[in-house]
Design an enzyme around this catalytic site. Structure first.
Site, mmCIF file in Angstrom:
data_model
loop_
_atom_site.group_PDB
_atom_site.id
_atom_site.type_symbol
_atom_site.label_atom_id
_atom_site.label_comp_id
_atom_site.label_asym_id
_atom_site.label_seq_id
_atom_site.Cartn_x
_atom_site.Cartn_y
_atom_site.Cartn_z
ATOM 1 N N GLU A 1 -9.909 4.212 11.559
ATOM 2 C CA GLU A 1 -8.884 3.393 11.664
ATOM 3 C C GLU A 1 -7.662 4.432 12.014
ATOM 4 O OE1 GLU A 1 -5.254 1.302 10.277
ATOM 5 O OE2 GLU A 1 -6.376 3.074 9.226
ATOM 6 N N ARG B 1 -15.643 1.606 7.425
ATOM 7 C CA ARG B 1 -14.327 1.907 8.371
ATOM 8 C C ARG B 1 -13.696 2.945 7.452
ATOM 9 N NH1 ARG B 1 -9.289 -0.170 6.865
ATOM 10 N NH2 ARG B 1 -7.819 -1.081 8.598
ATOM 11 N N LEU B 2 -13.228 3.819 8.140
ATOM 12 C CA LEU B 2 -12.743 5.073 7.640
ATOM 13 C C LEU B 2 -10.901 4.911 7.572
ATOM 14 C CD1 LEU B 2 -13.727 7.869 6.219
ATOM 15 C CD2 LEU B 2 -13.255 8.834 8.455
ATOM 16 N N ASP B 3 -10.488 4.357 6.424
ATOM 17 C CA ASP B 3 -9.189 3.924 6.536
ATOM 18 C C ASP B 3 -8.203 5.043 6.473
ATOM 19 O OD1 ASP B 3 -7.132 1.602 5.994
ATOM 20 O OD2 ASP B 3 -6.834 2.968 4.225
ATOM 21 N N HIS C 1 -5.389 -7.690 8.739
ATOM 22 C CA HIS C 1 -4.579 -7.689 7.665
ATOM 23 C C HIS C 1 -3.301 -6.751 8.002
ATOM 24 C CE1 HIS C 1 -6.621 -4.213 7.326
ATOM 25 N NE2 HIS C 1 -5.878 -3.641 6.495
ATOM 26 N N ARG D 1 4.230 -8.505 4.812
ATOM 27 C CA ARG D 1 2.955 -8.650 5.562
ATOM 28 C C ARG D 1 2.094 -10.055 4.826
ATOM 29 N NH1 ARG D 1 0.072 -2.827 5.642
ATOM 30 N NH2 ARG D 1 1.259 -1.897 7.356
ATOM 31 N N HIS E 1 -6.763 8.776 0.138
ATOM 32 C CA HIS E 1 -6.076 8.334 -1.120
ATOM 33 C C HIS E 1 -7.053 7.799 -2.073
ATOM 34 C CE1 HIS E 1 -4.702 5.136 1.411
ATOM 35 N NE2 HIS E 1 -5.264 4.510 0.546
#
Length: 487
Positions: A232, A189-191, A289, A390, A85
């Protein structure tokens, strides 16, 4: 990347900006930290950085690219790329709103009317989706020409899903990744990558073989600079095993809840099984996180064991994120536990240090979240003030708070444990699990003439680490003294 400890932090949580972050790590954690995963530091319109507006800028509140490059000069850096996104405030999406069908980005975003036959999903199709909200994942967008249409939106309403079937989206992906590599990224990091491939009448989550094609294409771009990718995903542990079989580094998201089960139950049976089968090329975590995933341990823990962990963390002040996928079957089911790890072990120093010792003896590169580095407690004030669950584990530390925290006995002992994990050159070797009673956990690492052994008494919540010096003499690690090893 080196098999040494990586810090996970927001750009403004370990000091107020990137300059203070570097100053703090340089001063207090130079020997304890080798790499830093700086969570998204780009201008963003939501989800604390994970709705990027423009990857080519550093949010001015955090600093600039010179600050990033200064960090990269001393530490291996990991950057995030949100392949699923982009912000609705991004230049690309704003151009789409302004020009609609004539925009060069009209096909870059995933449009309901072009994806679903008839323009809308049926309830059965919605029910199939792996969702992060209790409804069809979309936002109705009004365009400058007065028309409206639904754009796929898996997560926050600021995060518009990309259409990776389009060349416009891939042009954006390729140019952005090449730019980030030039700015000092040592790993990407491939979120949220498992949501990025969409296919009609499926869960639209980790769709094969399309998923492998996408990952191969991304890694092909990163290979231009020899940079690895860390995908991820929170899902059944067998998915991580499958990704590892394809040659990619993975996260050990099993470990956080598995270690809590080990400490709560005072039994090593389940974790010994996991350590025997877990991928070796992985990054380990106890805290991030995002909270502590529960889906990752399904079938490694029984339903009763998992519910016992959830109940105990609730007693320690945790709150929960709920699962809205088909797996929940209409029931209220925990997807993530929101709690600082220090609070999750009852804010007991011995339990906390034991949990870190287990992590550091698990195969893979250890990642330590900034709150975990300082043995931080749940931040109820921040959570209630922001009305965001969170944030219970997202406290922003000032330099003054950090200077006070490093004087805590538990933090001093943790730093020495980290010094050992970074300096003693055995953790690229072979791991074994000597047979012991369930109330003990023994993990042995050997490499050449070196050996390190963790021997934990789970009932007493104590452990001893022994290692061989260069003369083959057995030594006991003393957490009251700094550890040095002259390589």
């Amino acid at each position: 990347m080196k098999n040494k400890i990586m810090l996970i932090t927001y750009a403004d949580s370990f000091g107020k900006d990137l300059k203070e972050l570097k100053w703090v790590v340089d001063r207090y954690f130079k020997r304890e930290i080798n790499g830093i995963h700086v969570l998204p530091f780009f201008p963003s319109s939501g989800d604390r950085g994970f709705a990027p507006v423009n990857y080519r800028e550093v949010d001015p509140a955090f600093g600039d690219w010179e600050d990033v490059k200064a960090l990269a000069g001393e530490y291996e850096l990991m950057f995030d790329f949100m392949i699923n996104h982009l912000s609705r405030r991004s230049p690309e999406f704003l151009d789409f709103i302004e020009k609609h069908e004539s925009s060069e980005y009209a096909d870059m975003f995933l449009r309901f009317k072009k994806f679903w036959p008839g323009g809308e999903p049926t309830q059965e199709q919605v029910d199939l989706l792996n969702k992060r909200k209790p409804c069809a994942p979309c936002e109705e967008i009004r365009f400058a020409d007065g028309s409206t249409e639904k754009i796929w939106c898996t997560f926050d309403d600021e995060q518009m899903d990309l259409n990776l079937e389009s060349e416009a989206a891939w042009k954006f992906v390729e140019s952005t990744l090449r730019f980030l590599m030039e700015q000092g990224a040592g790993m990407i990091r491939l979120d949220a990558f498992a949501f990025a491939t969409k296919k009609l009448n499926t869960s639209c989550f980790f769709i094969e073989p399309e998923m492998w094609d996408m990952m191969k294409r991304v890694q092909g771009i990163l290979d231009e600079k020899g940079i690895p990718m860390l995908p991820e995903i929170h899902d059944h542990y067998t998915v991580q095993l499958k990704i590892a079989e394809h040659g990619y580094t993975v996260y050990d998201f099993v470990l956080p809840v598995m270690v809590l089960h080990t400490l709560y139950s005072q039994s090593s049976r389940r974790i010994r099984h996991w350590l025997s089968i877990c991928p070796r090329d992985q990054h380990t975590t106890l805290d991030t996180h995002d909270g502590l995933g529960t889906v990752d341990v399904e079938d490694l823990l029984s339903e009763e064991e998992l519910q016992a962990v959830i109940a105990q963390t609730e007693k320690y002040g945790a709150n929960f994120k709920w699962d809205y996928s088909q797996k929940a079957l209409g029931e209220k089911r925990v997807y993530q536990i929101n709690c600082s790890y220090y609070s999750a072990v009852g804010e007991d120093d011995d339990s906390y240090l034991l949990s870190r010792a287990i992590q550091f003896f698990t195969p893979g590169v250890p990642q330590v979240y900034y709150m975990g580095l300082l043995a931080g407690e749940n931040d109820y004030e921040l959570m209630e003030r922001t009305n965001y669950d969170r944030n219970i584990s997202r406290h922003n530390y000032t330099v003054e708070e950090i200077e006070a925290a490093v004087e805590k006995p538990v933090v001093k002992r943790l730093r020495r444990l980290m010094q050992f994990r970074n300096a003693y050159p055995v953790f690229d070797g072979e791991m074994s699990l000597p047979g012991m009673e369930d109330s003990r956990l023994v993990v042995r690492w050997t490499d050449g003439g070196l050996e390190a052994v963790l021997d934990a008494d789970l009932k007493a919540r104590t452990f001893v680490i022994t290692y061989l010096d260069k003369n083959g003499m057995e030594m006991i690690l003393n957490l009251e003294e700094d550890f040095y090893w002259d390589e």
